[in-house]
Design a protein around this motif. Structure first.
Motif, PDB file in Angstrom:
ATOM      1  N   GLN A  24       0.830  -1.196   0.000  1.00 35.40           N
ATOM      2  CA  GLN A  24       0.000   0.000   0.000  1.00 35.40           C
ATOM      3  C   GLN A  24       0.872   1.256   0.000  1.00 35.40           C
ATOM      4  O   GLN A  24       0.597   2.213  -0.724  1.00 35.40           O
ATOM      5  N   ASP A 129      -9.121  -0.125   3.639  1.00 34.35           N
ATOM      6  CA  ASP A 129      -9.269  -1.570   3.737  1.00 34.35           C
ATOM      7  C   ASP A 129      -7.923  -2.200   3.395  1.00 34.35           C
ATOM      8  O   ASP A 129      -7.451  -2.078   2.259  1.00 34.35           O
ATOM      9  N   GLN A 132      -7.078  -4.014   0.186  1.00 35.18           N
ATOM     10  CA  GLN A 132      -6.929  -3.253  -1.060  1.00 35.18           C
ATOM     11  C   GLN A 132      -5.535  -2.643  -1.128  1.00 35.18           C
ATOM     12  O   GLN A 132      -5.042  -2.111  -0.139  1.00 35.18           O
ATOM     13  N   THR A 133      -4.921  -2.703  -2.301  1.00 38.24           N
ATOM     14  CA  THR A 133      -3.594  -2.108  -2.473  1.00 38.24           C
ATOM     15  C   THR A 133      -3.713  -0.627  -2.789  1.00 38.24           C
ATOM     16  O   THR A 133      -2.816   0.138  -2.487  1.00 38.24           O
ATOM     17  N   ASP A 135      -6.021   3.126  -2.827  1.00 33.11           N
ATOM     18  CA  ASP A 135      -7.095   3.893  -2.205  1.00 33.11           C
ATOM     19  C   ASP A 135      -6.911   5.353  -2.599  1.00 33.11           C
ATOM     20  O   ASP A 135      -6.209   6.105  -1.920  1.00 33.11           O
TER      21      ASP A 135
END
Length: 186
Positions: A24, A129, A132-133, A135
């Protein structure tokens, strides 16, 4: 989206390894750079600079300290470059904090480390979240924080300039005590 203020910078703080936020953070770094934001620590420290110095310098240079708050964020791993030390330095330096919550909803949304939890009351966070990578909303949220920090700095600069101008103008005018003492002389 509007660009952040020219010359804005952030420090990204996270845990690496299993359960960390490296995927992320790598994506996040690329997005911020695309918006013209300088991101610390350096992807690769400058030649002749240790990683530790690069991290410490980055915490000081960053306009906003962004931390990916996971359950184990801020634990003292006894490594001088761990998130525990980064966070402590950012707090000691009074850096604006941007908490990216990767833990879920209250009441189970805070990292375990108590020294991190001390800084959280009243701190607004962005929920990401961790599955998820990417956002985009988190990127825009940090850009907004950078714009707010830049606006505050500009306002403070204007106050200093106004104060200096008022002092200069005041020093050219006769003081009230001088005027009143000369009028009471007999």
């Amino acid at each position: 989206p509007r660009a952040a203020a020219t010359g804005s910078s952030v420090f990204l703080s996270l845990r690496f390894g299993e359960g960390g936020a490296q995927l992320q953070a790598d994506w996040f770094r690329a997005q911020l750079v695309r918006h013209g934001v300088t991101v610390y620590p350096s992807a690769a420290p400058p030649v002749g600079t240790s990683r530790l110095k690069d991290i410490a310098d980055g915490v000081l240079k960053g306009d906003v300290f962004v931390f990916f708050g996971q359950k184990h964020y801020g634990q003292d791993t006894k490594n001088p470059m761990c998130s525990f030390h980064e966070f402590a330095m950012a707090r000691n330096e009074g850096k604006p904090l941007a908490w990216i919550n990767m833990m879920g909803d209250p009441p189970n949304h805070k990292p375990d480390e108590n020294t991190v939890r001390m800084a959280l009351p009243g701190l607004i966070y962005h929920k990401w979240d961790p599955a998820q990578t990417e956002d985009e909303a988190a990127v825009e949220w940090v850009l907004e924080k950078l714009r707010a920090v830049a606006a505050d700095a500009e306002e403070d600069e204007q106050k200093v300039e106004f104060g200096a101008a008022a002092t200069t103008a005041h020093s050219r005018m006769p003081s009230a005590t001088t005027a009143s003492s000369s009028s009471t002389q007999t």
